[in-house]
Motif scaffolding. Sequence first.
Motif, short mmCIF file in Angstrom:
data_model
loop_
_atom_site.label_atom_id
_atom_site.label_comp_id
_atom_site.label_asym_id
_atom_site.label_seq_id
_atom_site.Cartn_x
_atom_site.Cartn_y
_atom_site.Cartn_z
N LYS A 58 3.04 82.65 108.53
CA LYS A 58 4.38 82.72 107.69
C LYS A 58 5.28 81.54 107.86
CE LYS A 58 4.89 87.79 107.90
NZ LYS A 58 5.87 88.71 108.66
N PRO A 59 6.23 81.34 106.74
CA PRO A 59 7.24 80.35 106.82
C PRO A 59 8.28 80.73 107.74
CG PRO A 59 7.37 81.26 104.74
CD PRO A 59 6.17 81.75 105.41
N ILE A 60 9.14 79.97 108.17
CA ILE A 60 10.38 80.23 109.01
C ILE A 60 11.72 80.10 108.25
CG2 ILE A 60 11.46 79.73 111.17
CD1 ILE A 60 8.85 78.57 112.13
N LEU A 61 12.48 81.02 108.37
CA LEU A 61 13.88 80.88 107.91
C LEU A 61 14.83 80.78 109.01
CD1 LEU A 61 15.86 81.15 105.54
CD2 LEU A 61 16.19 83.70 105.85
N MET A 123 11.45 76.55 106.45
CA MET A 123 10.34 75.47 106.84
C MET A 123 9.07 76.15 107.18
SD MET A 123 11.81 75.08 110.82
CE MET A 123 10.57 74.56 111.47
N THR A 124 7.81 75.35 107.24
CA THR A 124 6.61 75.52 107.34
C THR A 124 6.32 76.12 108.72
OG1 THR A 124 5.77 73.46 107.86
CG2 THR A 124 5.73 74.26 105.61
N LEU A 146 14.82 82.10 98.48
CA LEU A 146 13.84 82.73 99.34
C LEU A 146 12.52 82.90 98.70
CD1 LEU A 146 15.87 85.65 101.00
CD2 LEU A 146 15.08 83.46 102.08
N GLU A 147 12.53 83.20 97.50
CA GLU A 147 11.13 83.43 96.57
C GLU A 147 10.49 82.07 96.48
OE1 GLU A 147 11.64 86.96 93.38
OE2 GLU A 147 12.61 84.73 92.82
N SER A 148 11.36 80.98 96.26
CA SER A 148 10.59 79.62 95.93
C SER A 148 10.06 79.20 97.60
CB SER A 148 11.98 78.65 95.51
OG SER A 148 11.39 77.36 95.79
N GLY A 149 10.76 79.51 98.53
CA GLY A 149 10.24 79.01 99.92
C GLY A 149 8.81 79.82 100.10
N TYR A 153 5.39 77.55 100.26
CA TYR A 153 4.55 77.61 101.67
C TYR A 153 2.99 78.16 101.29
CZ TYR A 153 2.67 79.40 106.26
OH TYR A 153 2.16 79.51 107.23
N GLU A 154 2.85 79.01 100.20
CA GLU A 154 1.44 79.33 99.82
C GLU A 154 0.80 78.51 99.23
OE1 GLU A 154 2.39 83.03 97.95
OE2 GLU A 154 2.99 83.90 99.86
N GLN A 155 1.43 77.20 98.57
CA GLN A 155 0.58 76.25 98.02
C GLN A 155 -0.19 75.08 98.96
OE1 GLN A 155 3.37 74.34 95.56
NE2 GLN A 155 3.50 76.07 93.93
#
Length: 155
Positions: A58-61, A123-124, A146-149, A153-155
């Motif tokens: 998962k990415p980190i906020l 961040m990743t 948040l959606e864009s992050g 991350y999934e790309q």
Amino acid sequence: MTPRKLLTIVVLIAVLGFGYYSMNAAPVLSDHDYTYQGGLEWHEDPDEAMAVAQAEEKPILVYYWTTWCTYCQDYERNHYQDEDVRDELDGYVLLAINLDDPGPGVEFAREHEASYPPQHVIMTDDGQQLSRLGGFTELDRFHAELESGLEQYEQ
């Protein structure tokens, strides 16, 4: 003792008493009752958050906040209580760093140049910065970031 000296002593005691009362009435900066984190579970140790993010892919906020930040109160009351935002936050590992007492997050704050609250960094799981929101952001834009992050991350 002259009346003037007696009056000086009384005024001095009153000033010291007021100062003592004021110091004890202020919120304690490290008190977790004033976290402004919306009742969500946030990690406070960056190493721990990175390990969880890598394990869960998962990415980190990262949320930089302080107890005296009125915008952080707004995030707590509005943004973090919004159901759409909470759904997006499920896709993240959450890391909160109090800028008044960053503890193990001091190096992260320095790397992200986080010198004022509120700030958010997406961040990743290997530390690459994907997005940064400095200052207060309206709810719609916050949700979109948040959606864009998650998409980045999934790309």
